[in-house]
Scaffold this active site. Structure first.
Site, PDB file in Angstrom:
ATOM      1  CB  ALA A  88     -13.953 -18.339  30.871  1.00  0.00           C
ATOM      2  CG  ASP A  89      -7.543 -20.569  31.489  1.00  0.00           C
ATOM      3  OD1 ASP A  89      -7.356 -21.087  30.369  1.00  0.00           O
ATOM      4  OD2 ASP A  89      -6.924 -20.919  32.516  1.00  0.00           O
TER       5      ASP A  89
END
Length: 221
Positions: A88-89
């Site tokens: 994720a970011d």
């Protein structure tokens, strides 16, 4: 740590157990998964996180999440042959300028960010990728972007100074932590709270159930 995958997930035997790898060293994401007692192994991704020219924030978080997952895929296959990777970011978007607010370089920058958020609504975007890593060239994967609207209450100079003095803003995108002292700054959240922390848990586990056929809470049995 292992999980059962249904045979529909990658046409594998329903009794096959494979590791689940979180491609992140973020303490917030690790804590969220640990609260669920979800079995994960940690693998640090290795990518260039600089945005491309004129790249939209929503495209950026999706691309970075996918690249983070891909960056640990080879290692995962070498170690386990088959594994499930989650990456994720997260980005904080300023309310007026729509600029990306990263981690502050110093206390003065943290104060400026907090002043720009005070009394206004800003956007938090998280892109996530779930990748079923196997030796096959084409692997099942899903990439999504989740958006949450966060409204700050009006903040006085004193409140901002005291919060910055706490040290909490200094390693946080947007200069605040929704799961820490920063929760005192937030008036309301429209959308996923865990998305603001760094991983939209409900959305991720919906995909794990529907796309990768992992039964909810089966790992706690």
């Amino acid at each position: 740590p292992i999980l059962f995958l249904n045979e529909e997930a990658g046409k594998m035997n329903s009794n096959l157990k494979i590791p689940v790898i979180l491609a992140s060293t973020s303490p917030r994401r690790i804590h969220l998964m640990s609260q669920l007692h979800f079995p994960i192994e940690i693998q640090a991704p290795n990518i260039d996180e600089l945005p491309k020219p004129k790249e939209k924030p929503s495209h950026l978080v999706a691309r970075l999440a996918k690249e983070k997952a891909e960056s640990v895929r080879k290692i995962a296959i070498q170690q386990y042959k088959s594994s499930l990777i989650i990456a994720a970011d997260t980005l904080v978007i300023a309310p007026i300028s729509k600029k990306i607010l990263g981690k502050p370089k110093n206390p003065d920058e943290a104060r400026k960010m907090l002043k720009s958020l005070a009394g206004k609504t800003h956007t938090v975007l998280t892109g996530y990728c779930i990748l079923l890593a196997t030796p096959q060239k084409k692997c099942k994967q899903v990439v999504r972007v989740v958006s949450t609207q966060v409204t700050f209450r009006p903040l006085t100079e004193k409140i901002i100074d005291l919060y910055v003095l706490s040290g909490e803003p200094m390693d946080k995108a947007g200069s605040y932590a929704a799961q820490g002292l920063g929760m005192t700054l937030i008036d309301s959240i429209r959308g996923s709270y865990t998305n603001v922390v760094g991983l939209p848990i409900a959305q991720v586990f919906t995909d794990l159930e529907k796309i990768f056929k992992i039964s909810l809470f089966s790992w706690t049995k």
